[in-house]
Design an enzyme around this catalytic site. Structure first.
Site, mmCIF file in Angstrom:
data_model
loop_
_atom_site.group_PDB
_atom_site.id
_atom_site.type_symbol
_atom_site.label_atom_id
_atom_site.label_comp_id
_atom_site.label_asym_id
_atom_site.label_seq_id
_atom_site.Cartn_x
_atom_site.Cartn_y
_atom_site.Cartn_z
ATOM 1 N N SER A 48 0.788 -1.221 0.022
ATOM 2 C CA SER A 48 0.018 -0.170 0.082
ATOM 3 C C SER A 48 0.973 1.272 0.049
ATOM 4 O O SER A 48 0.475 2.441 0.014
ATOM 5 C CB SER A 48 -1.050 0.089 1.126
ATOM 6 O OG SER A 48 -0.126 0.062 2.483
ATOM 7 N N LYS A 85 4.406 4.937 6.773
ATOM 8 C CA LYS A 85 3.562 5.707 6.668
ATOM 9 C C LYS A 85 4.118 6.953 5.992
ATOM 10 O O LYS A 85 5.200 7.408 6.355
ATOM 11 C CB LYS A 85 2.374 6.102 7.597
ATOM 12 C CG LYS A 85 1.631 4.989 8.100
ATOM 13 C CD LYS A 85 0.429 4.739 7.232
ATOM 14 C CE LYS A 85 -0.321 3.609 7.588
ATOM 15 N NZ LYS A 85 -1.119 2.847 6.443
#
Lengths: 125, 425
Positions: A48, A85
Site C-alpha cells: 500500500s 506511512k
C-alpha cells in the site's frame, strides 16, 4: 534503481592515468547511514506504499535520531503496531496521509514516531 | 588535576535490558508483563516492571512461573543474544560520544567519568544522555551520578524508582545523601555479597549509612581491605577507579544441559563438537588462542549414580583452530566416557587464553598458516550466510541438541536476513 549512485569501475591495463585520482571504494554504509547507532534496517511487507516507491520486500534505512518533516516517510507506532506511512505537515500539524484519509498526530492521538525512513533499498534483479 | 574525591562518576544501566530489546519492535508490549528466558528456555532472566509486580521471580524456572504467566498473559521470549549484543553496542557507542572515559561494565551497564566535562548542571547533562539513548535506540536507561562508583550505584537504584530515570548526588549535601543511604539496605551495596551482609547484619549494620559510619579499625580487623575501600567510597572517597582497558578474558566455557539424558557416545560427541566449534569461534572473534582445554561430561546431581568426569588436554601449540580443537576434544571424550550412565551435560573449557599476536612463532607455526586462512574463510562465510553454514561433519545437528528457542522473536538488527518486518497498512 532508487539509489542515486553511479557505481562505475575503471579498468586498468597500462599504469592508469587515473592513479593520481584514486580514492577509496564507495562505502555504502558511510553514504546511507549518517548516524550508525540510531539507524536500523527494516524490511517492508505489503504494497500500500507503492505510490511512494516502496514495494513489499524492500529494505528501509531508518534513522531514529531525526524528527518529522513535511512529506516524509516514517515508521510509526499506530494502534500498537509498527507501520510505514507518509507524513505531511499542514498548518503546523502533522498528519498520516493515506489514500483516502488524514489522521492527526499529536499527544492525544497515541501515535508515536518510531523513526524516519532515509533510504529505500529495492532489488531490481 | 582535580582532587580525586571530586570526581563525577555516572553509572548508566539499561532497564530490564533484554525485555526492552524485545519491546523495541513490539509496541503492543509496552506496559504489559514481559519476560525473557535463559538459554534453552530454562529460567526467567529478565522481567519487565509489570512482570515483577505480579510476582514473577528472577531466576525462576519457566515451569514454576507458568501459572502466573498463563493467568496474566505474560509475553515470553527465548533469549536472542544477537539482538541484545547489537543494541548494547549501539548504547555504548552513543555513550562514547559523551566521554571517552568509559568502563564497559557489562552488556547493559557502563561507568562514565564526567569529571572533566564542561557542563552547567550534572542533572541536565545526564538527563540529556538518557533522552538521546532512548530516542536513538529505544532502550530506557537509568543514570546515577556521584563522587564514587559505589555511590553512583546507590544513586542508580534511586534513579530506577523515579519516573525521570536519573538521580545525582553531586549537587546534594551530606544530609540528603545520608538519608538515602539510611534507606539503602547493606546487602544492596556494591561489592557486599550475601555472606558479607550476613556478617554485617549480625554486627548490627543494617543499612548503608550505618556501614558508612563503621569504625575503620574494627572493619580492617574483622573484615577485608576491599570492604574498607567500599566504606570509603560510601563516604565519597574514590577507591575504585574506572577500568578503561577492556579485560581480556582468561577462559571460555561452553556447556549446556541436554533436554533428555544421553547414554550413547556418538550423541555426546555431537553435542561436544558443537560446543567446541562455538568456543573456538568465540575466541577467534576476540583474537585469542588457547593453550589448555578441559572436556567434561556429567550426570544429573539430583539422581543416583552421580558421575562427573573431566579430562585436561595440554595443547602442543596454542591455537584457535576448530579442526585441531575438535579432534583433540573427541579424543578426550573417548578417554573419559564410561558406558551405562545417563549423562545430562557436556561441555568444554578453553583456558590460559592469550592474544594471538603475543604468541611467539616457532619452527612449525608457518605450517598453520593455511589452516588459519581456512578458519578466516569459514568465519566470514558464516558471518554472511548465518552460523553453521559451513561446519564440521561431526557437528551435524540432530534435533534434540538444537537450542530450544520456542519463543524466539527471530529478529537480529545486525543481520539483514533477520531484519525486523514492518507492514504498510
Amino acid at each position: 534503481m532508487k539509489i542515486p549512485l553511479i557505481l562505475q569501475k575503471v579498468s586498468a591495463g597500462f599504469p592508469s592515468p587515473a592513479t593520481d585520482y584514486v580514492q577509496d571504494e564507495i562505502d555504502l554504509n558511510r553514504e546511507l547511514i549518517k548516524n550508525a547507532p540510531a539507524t536500523f534496517v527494516i524490511r517492508v511487507q505489503g504494497n500500500s506504499m507503492n505510490d511512494h516507491k516502496i514495494a513489499s520486500g524492500d529494505l528501509l534505512v531508518v534513522d531514529r535520531s531525526l524528527g518529522l518533516s513535511n512529506d516524509c516517510i516514517a515508521i510509526i507506532n499506530f494502534n500498537n503496531e509498527l507501520v510505514v506511512k507518509n507524513i505531511i505537515k499542514q498548518s503546523n500539524q502533522f498528519y498520516i496521509k493515506s489514500r483516502d484519509e488524514k489522521i492527526l498526530i499529536n499527544e492525544h492521538s497515541d501515535i508515536n514516531v518510531w523513526g524516519i525512513v532515509t533510504y529505500i533499498i529495492h532489488a531490481t534483479h | 588535576m582535580q582532587p580525586i574525591n571530586n570526581r563525577i562518576i555516572a553509572l548508566v544501566d539499561c532497564n530490564a535490558f533484554y525485555v526492552s530489546c524485545e519491546r523495541l519492535f513490539r509496541p503492543d508490549l509496552a506496559r504489559k508483563p514481559v519476560v525473557v528466558l535463559s538459554n534453552n528456555d530454562g529460567c526467567i532472566i529478565s522481567r519487565s516492571t509489570e512482570a515483577k509486580q505480579i510476582g514473577i521471580k528472577m531466576g525462576e524456572p519457566l515451569f514454576k512461573a507458568k501459572p502466573l504467566i498463563d493467568k496474566y498473559k505474560v509475553a515470553v521470549f527465548s533469549s536472542n543474544y544477537e539482538l541484545y549484543g547489537d543494541l548494547s553496542r549501539r548504547v555504548m557507542k552513543i555513550l562514547k560520544n559523551f566521554t571517552s572515559d568509559i568502563e564497559f561494565y557489562s552488556i547493559d551497564e557502563a561507568f562514565l567519568d564526567l569529571t572533566y566535562i564542561k557542563m552547567s548542571s550534572v542533572e541536565e547533562y545526564i538527563a540529556n544522555i538518557r533522552k538521546i539513548i532512548l530516542q536513538w535506540t529505544g532502550i530506557p536507561v537509568s543514570i546515577g551520578a556521584a563522587n564514587t562508583k559505589t555511590l553512583a550505584k546507590v544513586a542508580n537504584h534511586i534513579a530506577k524508582k523515579k519516573r525521570v530515570g536519573i538521580e545525582e548526588f553531586i549537587s546534594k549535601d551530606q544530609d540528603y545523601i545520608n538519608k538515602e543511604l539510611e534507606k539503602f539496605p547493606v546487602e544492596e551495596v556494591w561489592g557486599i555479597g550475601r555472606q558479607l551482609s550476613k556478617f554485617f547484619h549480625n554486627n548490627n549494620f543494617h543499612n548503608s549509612y550505618q556501614l558508612k559510619c563503621a569504625d575503620n579499625y574494627w572493619v580492617r580487623k574483622n573484615s577485608s581491605i576491599v570492604v574498607l575501600k567500599t566504606i570509603h567510597e560510601l563516604q565519597g572517597i574514590c577507591c575504585f577507579p574506572l577500568n578503561f582497558i577492556p579485560i581480556v578474558r582468561k577462559n571460555c566455557c561452553v556447556s549446556r544441559s541436554f533436554g533428555t539424558t544421553i547414554t550413547d557416545i556418538n550423541d555426546l560427541k555431537e553435542a561436544l563438537v558443537n560446543h567446541c566449534i562455538t568456543a573456538a569461534e568465540r575466541i577467534r572473534s576476540e583474537g585469542l588462542i588457547t593453550k589448555t582445554m578441559h572436556v567434561f561430561i556429567k550426570t544429573s546431581k539430583f539422581k543416583n549414580n552421580y558421575v562427573s568426569r573431566v579430562q585436561k588436554v595440554d595443547l602442543p601449540m596454542a591455537t584457535n583452530n576448530t579442526i585441531e580443537l575438535v579432534n583433540l576434544s573427541i579424543k578426550a571424550l573417548e578417554d573419559i566416557y564410561v558406558k551405562g550412565y545417563y549423562y545430562s551435560k557436556a561441555g568444554i573449557i578453553f583456558s590460559e587464553l592469550e592474544p594471538k599476536d603475543h604468541y611467539t612463532k616457532n619452527l612449525f607455526s608457518d605450517l598453520n598458516q593455511n589452516l588459519d586462512h581456512l578458519m578466516n574463510i569459514i568465519d566470514q562465510t558464516n558471518n554472511r550466510f548465518g552460523r553453521g553454514s559451513i561446519t564440521i561433519a561431526e557437528a551435524r545437528q540432530s534435533n534434540h541438541f538444537k537450542l530450544r528457542r520456542k519463543h524466539f522473536s527471530g529478529i537480529d538488527t545486525s543481520f539483514i536476513k533477520m531484519a525486523p518486518i514492518v507492514r504498510t497498512n
